[in-house]
Design an enzyme around this catalytic site. Structure first.
Site, short mmCIF file in Angstrom:
data_model
loop_
_atom_site.label_atom_id
_atom_site.label_comp_id
_atom_site.label_asym_id
_atom_site.label_seq_id
_atom_site.Cartn_x
_atom_site.Cartn_y
_atom_site.Cartn_z
N SER A 1 -14.67 -19.66 -44.77
CA SER A 1 -15.16 -19.54 -46.15
C SER A 1 -14.86 -20.73 -47.04
O SER A 1 -15.27 -20.73 -48.20
CB SER A 1 -14.60 -18.27 -46.79
OG SER A 1 -15.17 -17.13 -46.19
N SER B 1 -17.22 -17.29 -48.39
CA SER B 1 -17.15 -16.57 -49.65
C SER B 1 -16.83 -17.48 -50.83
O SER B 1 -16.86 -17.04 -51.98
CB SER B 1 -16.07 -15.48 -49.54
OG SER B 1 -14.80 -16.06 -49.29
N LYS C 1 -11.77 -20.56 -57.22
CA LYS C 1 -12.41 -19.36 -56.70
C LYS C 1 -11.78 -18.14 -57.36
O LYS C 1 -10.55 -18.08 -57.53
CB LYS C 1 -12.23 -19.33 -55.18
CG LYS C 1 -12.87 -18.17 -54.47
CD LYS C 1 -12.66 -18.33 -52.97
CE LYS C 1 -13.30 -17.22 -52.16
NZ LYS C 1 -13.15 -17.47 -50.69
#
Length: 462
Positions: free
Chosen positions: A177, A153, A78
């Protein structure tokens, strides 16, 4: 296709030299070229570096220097996980040219295990404000249906694994997330206990609720990854100095006698699950009963109490992180995140302190409820809906089944529990005692072995 293997199966083939790390990487790159212009799951692709690492892994394995199940496996991170010499943007114009000088702890551990870093995956801006169309990159899409939301996210992490572009990834979880994208994309994702995985080098969202953790196709894959990235890091003040068990060895397939607690009041009264989601949950619980587990109701504090506590703390800490940039360069934030940061500036110190005190009370009550059972089970959420902008105020108005376990700090696993009439994944959430990820993973793995859901992949093709 090699990219559609599980991490565990690819590792077995690499160890026995039936599969070359270069061959595996080449297939992942081919998949990226074919579909990621539509998915937008990668924001940075480190093609040349990955090829060099795959060749080095192949040479080492051929020379008898096999490091373990991550050796030669393509993964991404990420884009809030800092990587030395590789741009780390948090999907924000604030960090458009940010190139870290050091690797985060997770990258150090994955690299030492022989993993092949293929790039950085899409996120919401600073892992908070999104989905947004006014930030550095367009939002990611869902490989099961390009019109659907891959959730945030850690959206790019979830989508890239489901679409066969990488076999492993790392995400972060402040209110759901990791679990949300795992659910929306039909994969497995674990929010470990608070402090189990170091957050050093992970750009913060909320210091007291942030967790870093793995996502992959199967629970076994997640167990492999957790065994690599877990461990005490003295350079992370939130890191816990606790022994790290052999998570993969815990996957015995045996859940006889496992006591499962279900917070029915949350599911039926406070945040009623849809009829299809409730049916999928009931079917999953029946699978566990058939495997020898028992199911009983469990009473937890009101879901809204956890929501209110977390949101006050999170928005105040968000403001503390971004206040200077908000004052100096507000135009470099997307509108969604900018409004949320501003809201944090309105939280009084006494309110923040009282919320932190309330968090301790709620966490203790969660641990007391768990003392009656081995794990909790409930939906992760509803199947993915259409991808569209979300008003900033939903931070305060929307409730979820995931946030409470950030307040409690407990390990929580999301995994696929079937598909709805539109072909979108349902997701089961399994929550355990603090630092007992092993039991959570054992339960999830037993369920995957007993169900056919891992045989189905997104139909997205070039």
């Amino acid at each position: 296709m090699p990219g559609f293997l599980s991490l565990a199966e690819a590792a077995r083939r690499i160890e026995t030299r039936d599969l070359s790390p270069v061959e595996l990487l080449t297939d992942c790159l081919r998949r990226i070229e074919a579909v990621d212009d539509r998915l937008c799951s990668f924001v940075t692709l480190t093609r040349e570096r990955a090829l060099a690492e795959a060749k080095a892994a192949e040479a080492a394995i051929m020379a008898g220097r096999y490091r373990g199940p991550m050796h030669g496996i393509p993964y991404n991170l990420k884009d809030i996980f800092e990587t030395r010499g590789i741009r780390t943007t948090a999907q924000s114009k604030q960090l458009a040219d940010h190139v870290p000088e050091r690797d985060c702890d997770a990258q150090e551990r994955l690299s030492a295990a022989g993993g092949v870093l293929l790039g950085k995956s899409a996120t919401w801006e600073f892992a908070h404000g999104g989905p947004s169309w006014d930030v550095l990159f367009p939002p990611c899409r869902n490989p099961w249906d390009l019109e659907k939301d891959p959730a945030g996210s850690s959206s790019g992490s979830g989508a890239s694994v489901a679409a066969g572009m990488v076999l492993a990834t790392m995400g972060s979880d402040t209110g759901g997330s990791i679990r949300g994208p795992a659910a929306a994309n039909g994969i497995a994702g674990l929010k470990p206990s608070y402090g189990r995985v170091s957050r050093r080098g992970v750009l913060p969202n909320c210091f007291s609720h942030d967790h870093a953790g793995p996502l992959a196709w199967t629970v076994e894959d997640v167990a492999i990854l957790l065994g690599i990235v877990a461990g005490h890091d003295p350079r992370d003040p939130g890191s816990a100095d606790r022994p790290v068990p052999d998570y993969r060895a815990a996957l015995t397939g045996d859940v006889r006698g496992l006591r499962i607690g279900v917070p029915w009041r949350w599911i039926e009264e406070e945040l009623p699950a849809s009829a299809p989601t409730r049916a999928a949950l009931d079917a999953a619980l029946d699978v566990f009963r058939g495997l020898g587990a028992t199911v009983q109701p469990v009473s937890l504090p009101p879901l809204q109490d956890y929501e209110d506590c977390k949101k006050i703390i999170a928005v105040a800490e968000l403001f503390s992180i971004h206040a200077r940039q908000l004052r100096e360069t507000p135009e470099l934030f997307g509108a969604s995140l900018r409004f949320r940061i501003i809201a944090g500036g309105l939280v009084r110190a006494e309110t923040y302190v009282q919320a932190m005190r309330q968090r301790s009370t709620l966490a203790r009550r969660m641990q007391a409820a768990l003392a009656e059972v081995d794990v909790l089970m409930l939906p992760t959420g509803e199947p993915a809906k259409v991808l569209k902008p979300v008003p900033p105020e939903t931070l305060f108005t929307r409730r979820s089944y995931t946030t409470a376990f950030n307040v409690g700090g407990n390990p929580a696993l999301a995994l696929c529990m079937g598909f709805d009439a539109e072909g979108m994944p349902f997701s089961l959430q399994i929550v355990g005692h603090l630092f007992d990820e092993a039991t959570v993973l054992r339960a999830g793995d037993a369920y995957e072995r007993a169900t056919p859901w891992r045989q189905r992949r997104p139909a997205l093709v070039a």
